[in-house]
Design a protein around this motif. Structure first.
Motif, PDB file in Angstrom:
ATOM      1  N   ARG A 125       1.054  -1.156  -0.035  1.00 39.30           N
ATOM      2  CA  ARG A 125      -0.040   0.033  -0.048  1.00 39.30           C
ATOM      3  C   ARG A 125       0.867   1.402   0.140  1.00 39.30           C
ATOM      4  O   ARG A 125       1.888   1.342   0.840  1.00 39.30           O
ATOM      5  CB  ARG A 125      -1.054   0.032   1.259  1.00 39.30           C
ATOM      6  CG  ARG A 125      -1.622   1.123   1.211  1.00 39.30           C
ATOM      7  CD  ARG A 125      -2.668   1.359   2.159  1.00 39.30           C
ATOM      8  NE  ARG A 125      -2.037   1.433   3.622  1.00 39.30           N
ATOM      9  CZ  ARG A 125      -2.509   1.314   4.894  1.00 39.30           C
ATOM     10  NH1 ARG A 125      -3.838   0.923   4.986  1.00 39.30           N
ATOM     11  NH2 ARG A 125      -2.008   1.741   5.843  1.00 39.30           N
ATOM     12  N   GLY A 136      -5.497   1.620  -6.276  1.00 35.75           N
ATOM     13  CA  GLY A 136      -5.163   0.198  -6.640  1.00 35.75           C
ATOM     14  C   GLY A 136      -4.088  -0.350  -5.508  1.00 35.75           C
ATOM     15  O   GLY A 136      -3.964  -1.660  -5.463  1.00 35.75           O
ATOM     16  N   THR A 137      -3.577   0.340  -4.541  1.00 36.39           N
ATOM     17  CA  THR A 137      -2.483  -0.124  -3.509  1.00 36.39           C
ATOM     18  C   THR A 137      -3.156  -0.538  -2.270  1.00 36.39           C
ATOM     19  O   THR A 137      -2.561  -1.120  -1.458  1.00 36.39           O
ATOM     20  CB  THR A 137      -1.206   0.917  -3.363  1.00 36.39           C
ATOM     21  OG1 THR A 137      -1.836   2.102  -2.959  1.00 36.39           O
ATOM     22  CG2 THR A 137      -0.535   1.153  -4.865  1.00 36.39           C
ATOM     23  N   ASN A 138      -4.309  -0.280  -2.232  1.00 40.01           N
ATOM     24  CA  ASN A 138      -5.288  -0.464  -0.851  1.00 40.01           C
ATOM     25  C   ASN A 138      -5.930  -1.623  -1.029  1.00 40.01           C
ATOM     26  O   ASN A 138      -7.291  -1.668  -0.627  1.00 40.01           O
ATOM     27  CB  ASN A 138      -5.835   0.606  -0.291  1.00 40.01           C
ATOM     28  CG  ASN A 138      -6.267   0.617   0.985  1.00 40.01           C
ATOM     29  OD1 ASN A 138      -5.527   0.050   1.734  1.00 40.01           O
ATOM     30  ND2 ASN A 138      -7.414   1.338   1.591  1.00 40.01           N
ATOM     31  N   GLN A 139      -5.568  -2.738  -1.549  1.00 38.22           N
ATOM     32  CA  GLN A 139      -6.386  -3.813  -2.012  1.00 38.22           C
ATOM     33  C   GLN A 139      -5.409  -4.940  -1.386  1.00 38.22           C
ATOM     34  O   GLN A 139      -4.351  -5.101  -1.282  1.00 38.22           O
ATOM     35  CB  GLN A 139      -6.603  -3.953  -3.552  1.00 38.22           C
ATOM     36  CG  GLN A 139      -6.902  -2.825  -4.247  1.00 38.22           C
ATOM     37  CD  GLN A 139      -8.253  -2.439  -3.823  1.00 38.22           C
ATOM     38  OE1 GLN A 139      -9.063  -3.256  -3.619  1.00 38.22           O
ATOM     39  NE2 GLN A 139      -8.623  -1.282  -3.642  1.00 38.22           N
ATOM     40  N   GLN A 194      -4.640  -7.514  -3.127  1.00 39.47           N
ATOM     41  CA  GLN A 194      -3.458  -7.811  -4.047  1.00 39.47           C
ATOM     42  C   GLN A 194      -3.264  -6.571  -4.744  1.00 39.47           C
ATOM     43  O   GLN A 194      -3.882  -6.380  -5.875  1.00 39.47           O
ATOM     44  CB  GLN A 194      -3.871  -8.794  -5.273  1.00 39.47           C
ATOM     45  CG  GLN A 194      -4.201 -10.347  -4.634  1.00 39.47           C
ATOM     46  CD  GLN A 194      -4.638 -11.389  -5.537  1.00 39.47           C
ATOM     47  OE1 GLN A 194      -5.398 -11.169  -6.578  1.00 39.47           O
ATOM     48  NE2 GLN A 194      -3.900 -12.546  -5.463  1.00 39.47           N
ATOM     49  N   PRO A 195      -2.407  -5.709  -4.157  1.00 38.39           N
ATOM     50  CA  PRO A 195      -2.308  -4.433  -4.606  1.00 38.39           C
ATOM     51  C   PRO A 195      -1.403  -4.320  -5.880  1.00 38.39           C
ATOM     52  O   PRO A 195      -0.858  -5.212  -6.491  1.00 38.39           O
ATOM     53  CB  PRO A 195      -1.164  -3.814  -3.546  1.00 38.39           C
ATOM     54  CG  PRO A 195      -0.847  -5.052  -2.916  1.00 38.39           C
ATOM     55  CD  PRO A 195      -1.449  -5.971  -3.080  1.00 38.39           C
TER      56      PRO A 195
END
Length: 111
Positions: free
Chosen positions: A18, A51-54, A56-57
């Motif tokens: 993240r 997209g990075t706070n997932q 699978q970022p």
């Protein structure tokens, strides 16, 4: 053979962590340079790269395939965590391992 910029054939860090930073880095009125359309609010003080706070970022600014040719579409405007991340660091090696990439970085470290 040495590689001038090993990140151009990796991209693993952009799809492993993240990327959070102080909100003002994406606020033009406060002098921020990170394009607002690539960010989302995390809390009142922090933003993240989309997209990075997932689970699978993968950063929305990453172009290319992990382990192949990669580039950052906002490289000159990237946030502080990206600017401070070092190729070959512990975090780099962790990201490379996560994506099944070689941990032998001697090709470019010798340059």
């Amino acid at each position: 053979m040495s590689v001038d910029n090993p990140c151009l054939s990796c991209g693993a860090c952009c799809a492993s962590f993240r990327v959070s930073f102080y909100w003002a880095e994406a606020d033009a009125e406060s002098g921020g340079v990170v394009p607002l359309e690539f960010t989302e609010k995390l809390n009142p003080w922090r933003s993240v790269m989309i997209g990075t706070n997932q689970p699978q970022p993968r950063c929305h600014a990453l172009c290319g395939d992990i382990g192949g040719y990669t580039t950052c579409s906002i490289y000159e405007q990237r946030p502080t965590p990206c600017r401070e991340f070092e190729a070959g660091s512990e975090g780099c090696l962790k990201a490379r391992a996560k994506h099944g990439l070689s941990l032998d970085l001697s090709d470019w470290r010798a340059a």
